[in-house]
Design an enzyme around this catalytic site. Structure first.
Site, PDB file in Angstrom:
ATOM      1  N   CYS A 249     -13.670   2.881 -33.493  1.00  0.00           N
ATOM      2  CA  CYS A 249     -14.805   3.441 -32.757  1.00  0.00           C
ATOM      3  C   CYS A 249     -16.028   3.463 -33.666  1.00  0.00           C
ATOM      4  O   CYS A 249     -15.925   3.836 -34.836  1.00  0.00           O
ATOM      5  CB  CYS A 249     -14.459   4.859 -32.305  1.00  0.00           C
TER       6      CYS A 249
ATOM      7  N   GLU B 111     -13.959   3.847 -23.727  1.00  0.00           N
ATOM      8  CA  GLU B 111     -15.370   4.212 -23.534  1.00  0.00           C
ATOM      9  C   GLU B 111     -15.516   5.340 -22.520  1.00  0.00           C
ATOM     10  O   GLU B 111     -16.359   6.224 -22.679  1.00  0.00           O
ATOM     11  CB  GLU B 111     -16.197   2.992 -23.131  1.00  0.00           C
TER      12      GLU B 111
ATOM     13  N   HIS C 131     -15.250   8.806 -23.891  1.00  0.00           N
ATOM     14  CA  HIS C 131     -16.484   9.350 -24.471  1.00  0.00           C
ATOM     15  C   HIS C 131     -17.261  10.169 -23.440  1.00  0.00           C
ATOM     16  O   HIS C 131     -17.908  11.157 -23.792  1.00  0.00           O
ATOM     17  CB  HIS C 131     -17.394   8.227 -24.988  1.00  0.00           C
TER      18      HIS C 131
END
Length: 188
Positions: A113, A156, A159
């Protein structure tokens, strides 16, 4: 277009839950352009808006980040010398993404990441997903995804909920990863 600063752990903004996009305007287009430029510069294959400090449900992904104008890449391994052709970019934008139908079958990928630099770990996630999202014009899309694309989209999307890939690890492995990151920062 501009390269934005990528925020890193332990920045508390990474734990923030992102809010849905409601205005599909020039400001959103600029954000997405900046996100692609930032991601390619890093380099990475995915970036969530919160990673550049914007708490909106926006993701960019490109599993083919190589420059299409680049010369063939020389490669040596197992005693063989050959050249790889560079791949073409395939930028994809996901706004307000949702996972509709995660498979019960799981796969494991080594993940990293941009907000947790230099740290990699194996993470188990559903192997296939059905995803729904909007594009830059607000049009809704749906697609069945598998392999690296399914993994990257789930990473993603985490997040957007304030979850990092290291949060999927055992406490011991997560603490080891964070200690390693601290050491790397001190050495830099």
């Amino acid at each position: 277009m501009a390269i934005r600063e990528i925020i890193e752990v332990p920045d508390p903004r990474l734990k923030q839950v992102s809010v849905p996009v409601e205005k599909f305007d020039d400001e959103l287009k600029t954000l997405v352009e900046d996100m692609f430029e930032t991601m390619y510069d890093a380099p990475g294959i995915g970036l969530a808006a919160i990673q550049v400090g914007v708490p909106l449900r926006v993701l960019v992904i490109d599993l083919q980040p190589d420059d299409p104008d680049a010369e063939p890449v020389a490669c040596d391994h197992d005693g063989h010398h050959h050249h790889h052709q560079p791949t073409k970019k395939e930028p994809r934008v996901f706004i307000n993404p949702e996972i509709l139908d995660p498979s019960e079958e799981y796969s494991v990928y080594q993940e990293g990441c941009l907000s947790v630099p230099e740290i990699y770990a194996e993470v188990e996630r559903p192997a296939t997903i059905r995803a729904r999202w909007q594009d830059l014009d607000g049009k809704v899309h749906e697609e069945q995804m598998e392999g690296l694309m399914a993994t990257c989209l789930q990473h993603e999307m985490d997040h957007l909920e304030g979850v990092l890939f290291i949060d999927h690890l055992s406490r011991l492995k997560r603490n080891m990863a964070l200690k390693k990151l601290e050491k790397l920062r001190k050495a830099a």
